[in-house]
Design an enzyme around this catalytic site. Structure first.
Site, PDB file in Angstrom:
ATOM      1  N   HIS A 157      -1.126  -1.109  -4.286  1.00  0.00           N
ATOM      2  CA  HIS A 157      -2.410  -0.707  -3.713  1.00  0.00           C
ATOM      3  C   HIS A 157      -2.396   0.800  -3.470  1.00  0.00           C
ATOM      4  O   HIS A 157      -1.482   1.331  -2.819  1.00  0.00           O
ATOM      5  CB  HIS A 157      -2.609  -1.467  -2.400  1.00  0.00           C
ATOM      6  CG  HIS A 157      -3.929  -1.257  -1.742  1.00  0.00           C
ATOM      7  ND1 HIS A 157      -5.075  -1.952  -2.096  1.00  0.00           N
ATOM      8  CD2 HIS A 157      -4.294  -0.439  -0.719  1.00  0.00           C
ATOM      9  CE1 HIS A 157      -6.070  -1.567  -1.322  1.00  0.00           C
ATOM     10  NE2 HIS A 157      -5.630  -0.647  -0.476  1.00  0.00           N
ATOM     11  N   ASP A 214      -7.082  -6.141   3.972  1.00  0.00           N
ATOM     12  CA  ASP A 214      -6.395  -4.849   3.976  1.00  0.00           C
ATOM     13  C   ASP A 214      -6.497  -4.231   5.360  1.00  0.00           C
ATOM     14  O   ASP A 214      -7.599  -3.988   5.855  1.00  0.00           O
ATOM     15  CB  ASP A 214      -7.066  -3.944   2.926  1.00  0.00           C
ATOM     16  CG  ASP A 214      -6.431  -2.561   2.835  1.00  0.00           C
ATOM     17  OD1 ASP A 214      -5.348  -2.353   3.409  1.00  0.00           O
ATOM     18  OD2 ASP A 214      -7.032  -1.696   2.165  1.00  0.00           O
ATOM     19  N   MET A 266      -8.700   8.561  -0.490  1.00  0.00           N
ATOM     20  CA  MET A 266      -9.577   8.961   0.629  1.00  0.00           C
ATOM     21  C   MET A 266     -10.004  10.410   0.428  1.00  0.00           C
ATOM     22  O   MET A 266      -9.180  11.254   0.057  1.00  0.00           O
ATOM     23  CB  MET A 266      -8.831   8.854   1.956  1.00  0.00           C
ATOM     24  CG  MET A 266      -8.241   7.484   2.229  1.00  0.00           C
ATOM     25  SD  MET A 266      -7.479   7.438   3.871  1.00  0.00           S
ATOM     26  CE  MET A 266      -6.685   5.828   3.827  1.00  0.00           C
ATOM     27  N   HIS A 308      -8.202   1.515  -4.275  1.00  0.00           N
ATOM     28  CA  HIS A 308      -9.191   1.306  -3.211  1.00  0.00           C
ATOM     29  C   HIS A 308      -9.817   2.660  -2.906  1.00  0.00           C
ATOM     30  O   HIS A 308      -9.176   3.527  -2.311  1.00  0.00           O
ATOM     31  CB  HIS A 308      -8.444   0.725  -1.993  1.00  0.00           C
ATOM     32  CG  HIS A 308      -9.285   0.555  -0.773  1.00  0.00           C
ATOM     33  ND1 HIS A 308      -8.738   0.348   0.481  1.00  0.00           N
ATOM     34  CD2 HIS A 308     -10.637   0.545  -0.597  1.00  0.00           C
ATOM     35  CE1 HIS A 308      -9.707   0.229   1.356  1.00  0.00           C
ATOM     36  NE2 HIS A 308     -10.864   0.346   0.746  1.00  0.00           N
ATOM     37  N   MET A 366     -12.166  -5.580   4.850  1.00  0.00           N
ATOM     38  CA  MET A 366     -11.286  -4.707   5.628  1.00  0.00           C
ATOM     39  C   MET A 366     -10.977  -5.340   6.985  1.00  0.00           C
ATOM     40  O   MET A 366     -11.887  -5.774   7.696  1.00  0.00           O
ATOM     41  CB  MET A 366     -11.934  -3.333   5.855  1.00  0.00           C
ATOM     42  CG  MET A 366     -12.065  -2.460   4.619  1.00  0.00           C
ATOM     43  SD  MET A 366     -10.487  -2.085   3.800  1.00  0.00           S
ATOM     44  CE  MET A 366      -9.601  -1.218   5.114  1.00  0.00           C
ATOM     45  N   SER A 402       0.833  -1.201   0.000  1.00  0.00           N
ATOM     46  CA  SER A 402       0.000   0.000   0.000  1.00  0.00           C
ATOM     47  C   SER A 402       0.863   1.245   0.000  1.00  0.00           C
ATOM     48  O   SER A 402       1.662   1.476   0.918  1.00  0.00           O
ATOM     49  CB  SER A 402      -0.918   0.019   1.222  1.00  0.00           C
ATOM     50  OG  SER A 402      -1.525   1.292   1.317  1.00  0.00           O
ATOM     51  N   MET A 421     -11.948   4.972  -0.960  1.00  0.00           N
ATOM     52  CA  MET A 421     -12.645   5.251   0.301  1.00  0.00           C
ATOM     53  C   MET A 421     -13.229   6.652   0.176  1.00  0.00           C
ATOM     54  O   MET A 421     -12.751   7.614   0.786  1.00  0.00           O
ATOM     55  CB  MET A 421     -11.663   5.130   1.476  1.00  0.00           C
ATOM     56  CG  MET A 421     -11.313   3.682   1.801  1.00  0.00           C
ATOM     57  SD  MET A 421      -9.786   3.529   2.751  1.00  0.00           S
ATOM     58  CE  MET A 421      -8.603   3.628   1.410  1.00  0.00           C
ATOM     59  N   ASP A 463      -4.589   3.972  -1.992  1.00  0.00           N
ATOM     60  CA  ASP A 463      -5.722   4.341  -1.149  1.00  0.00           C
ATOM     61  C   ASP A 463      -6.183   5.757  -1.450  1.00  0.00           C
ATOM     62  O   ASP A 463      -5.481   6.722  -1.153  1.00  0.00           O
ATOM     63  CB  ASP A 463      -5.320   4.226   0.330  1.00  0.00           C
ATOM     64  CG  ASP A 463      -5.131   2.783   0.745  1.00  0.00           C
ATOM     65  OD1 ASP A 463      -6.087   2.001   0.609  1.00  0.00           O
ATOM     66  OD2 ASP A 463      -4.022   2.439   1.204  1.00  0.00           O
TER      67      ASP A 463
HETATM   68  C1  DX5 Z   1      -6.544   1.771   5.387  1.00  0.00           C
HETATM   69  C2  DX5 Z   1      -6.071   1.469   3.992  1.00  0.00           C
HETATM   70  C3  DX5 Z   1      -4.987   0.473   3.932  1.00  0.00           C
HETATM   71  C4  DX5 Z   1      -3.729   0.898   4.617  1.00  0.00           C
HETATM   72  C5  DX5 Z   1      -3.123  -0.309   5.236  1.00  0.00           C
HETATM   73  O1  DX5 Z   1      -7.733   2.462   5.343  1.00  0.00           O
HETATM   74  O2  DX5 Z   1      -7.126   0.989   3.197  1.00  0.00           O
HETATM   75  O3  DX5 Z   1      -4.707   0.094   2.590  1.00  0.00           O
HETATM   76  O4  DX5 Z   1      -2.779   1.455   3.749  1.00  0.00           O
HETATM   77  O5  DX5 Z   1      -2.020   0.100   5.967  1.00  0.00           O
HETATM   78  P1  DX5 Z   1      -1.338  -0.861   7.026  1.00  0.00           P
HETATM   79  O6  DX5 Z   1      -0.824  -2.047   6.253  1.00  0.00           O
HETATM   80  O7  DX5 Z   1      -0.270  -0.020   7.599  1.00  0.00           O
HETATM   81  O8  DX5 Z   1      -2.403  -1.248   8.005  1.00  0.00           O
HETATM   82 ZN    ZN Z   2      -6.594   0.119   1.223  1.00  0.00          ZN
END
Ligand code: DX5
Ligand code: ZN
Length: 229
Positions: A32, A174, A36, A65, A136, A8, A67, A34
């Site tokens: 990956h 994840d 947000m 991903h 998740m 990620s 969010m 993220d």
């Molecule tokens: C959290 C993200 C994850 C995050 C995981 O909301 O969706 O992808 O990057 O990070 P770690 O591996 O540090 O928990």
């Molecule tokens: Zn993620």
């Protein structure tokens, strides 16, 4: 389906994204990303312009991903930009079937994510519409959180649903995935593992990916017969 390791980028240095991506290019399967929006989750990261630029430099396929509060509006654009996978949250999508189909029409694989408190069974009828189910293992929004073992029974139930369904659907976990927790995820039936902190906050990101894969493969081989295909 072989196991996939997806580092990620959330735990990477955002000012050096291309370099950080290159550090795992030879050993990881997907990157990956993220996205947000500060609404669906209380954190803000990157959006479409940065993803589009990363696509120009990253050697690995991007696993996006989302969010975000309005995935119906934005998800197809990530697919059009060239992301390999675009995953939307079940809790946010107003018209998940339409949006998942638009993602596929735009040339990407379609993913559906569920938060720790969201059951997976109500989405069993959508398995025909998706290529990836993301369970998740932390509440979304931040990296570096502790893995939630309470989600593991749901991972097992999700694996059983996918096995009964019969198609090729990745089962991704994840959040809090580390050398210590990845084996439990693999044993429960996950086959795609996102890891941020465990990869990019380690001294040797590439070696961390290789170790995570070795632990997952060893544990996945011990999963219940018939539940991991
Ligand atoms: C959290 C993200 C994850 C995050 C995981 O909301 O969706 O992808 O990057 O990070 P770690 O591996 O540090 O928990
Ligand atoms: Zn993620």
């Amino acid at each position: 389906m072989a196991m996939q390791i997806a580092p990620s980028m959330l735990a990477a240095d955002f000012a050096r994204l291309a370099d950080e991506a290159a550090a795992v290019a030879d050993v990881a399967d997907w990157l990956h990303v993220d996205v947000m929006d500060g609404h669906f989750v209380p954190n803000l990261t990157i959006g479409l312009p940065v993803v589009a630029d990363l696509l120009k430099y990253a050697a690995l396929p991007l696993d996006c991903h989302l969010m975000i509060a309005d995935p119906d509006r934005w998800a197809p654009d990530y697919a059009s930009a060239g992301a390999q996978n675009v995953t939307i949250h079940a809790e946010a999508a107003a018209a998940p079937v339409r949006t998942l189909r638009m993602i596929k029409s735009a040339g990407a694989r379609a993913g559906l994510a569920v938060n720790p408190g969201t059951p997976v069974e109500p989405y069993a009828d959508l398995l025909d519409e998706i290529d990836l189910l993301l369970v998740m293992t932390v509440e979304p929004g931040f990296g570096g959180q502790s893995f939630l073992d309470l989600v593991l029974p749901k991972v097992r139930r999700a694996r059983d649903l996918i096995s009964r369904h019969g198609g090729e659907v990745w089962l991704q976990v994840d959040g809090g995935v580390t050398e210590e927790t990845i084996g439990r995820c693999a044993e429960a039936g996950a086959d795609v593992f996102v890891a941020g902190t465990a990869v990019f906050r380690s001294q040797e990101p590439a070696a961390a990916v290789e170790h995570l894969r070795a632990v997952a493969e060893a544990a996945g081989g011990q999963a219940r017969p018939g539940t991991v295909g």
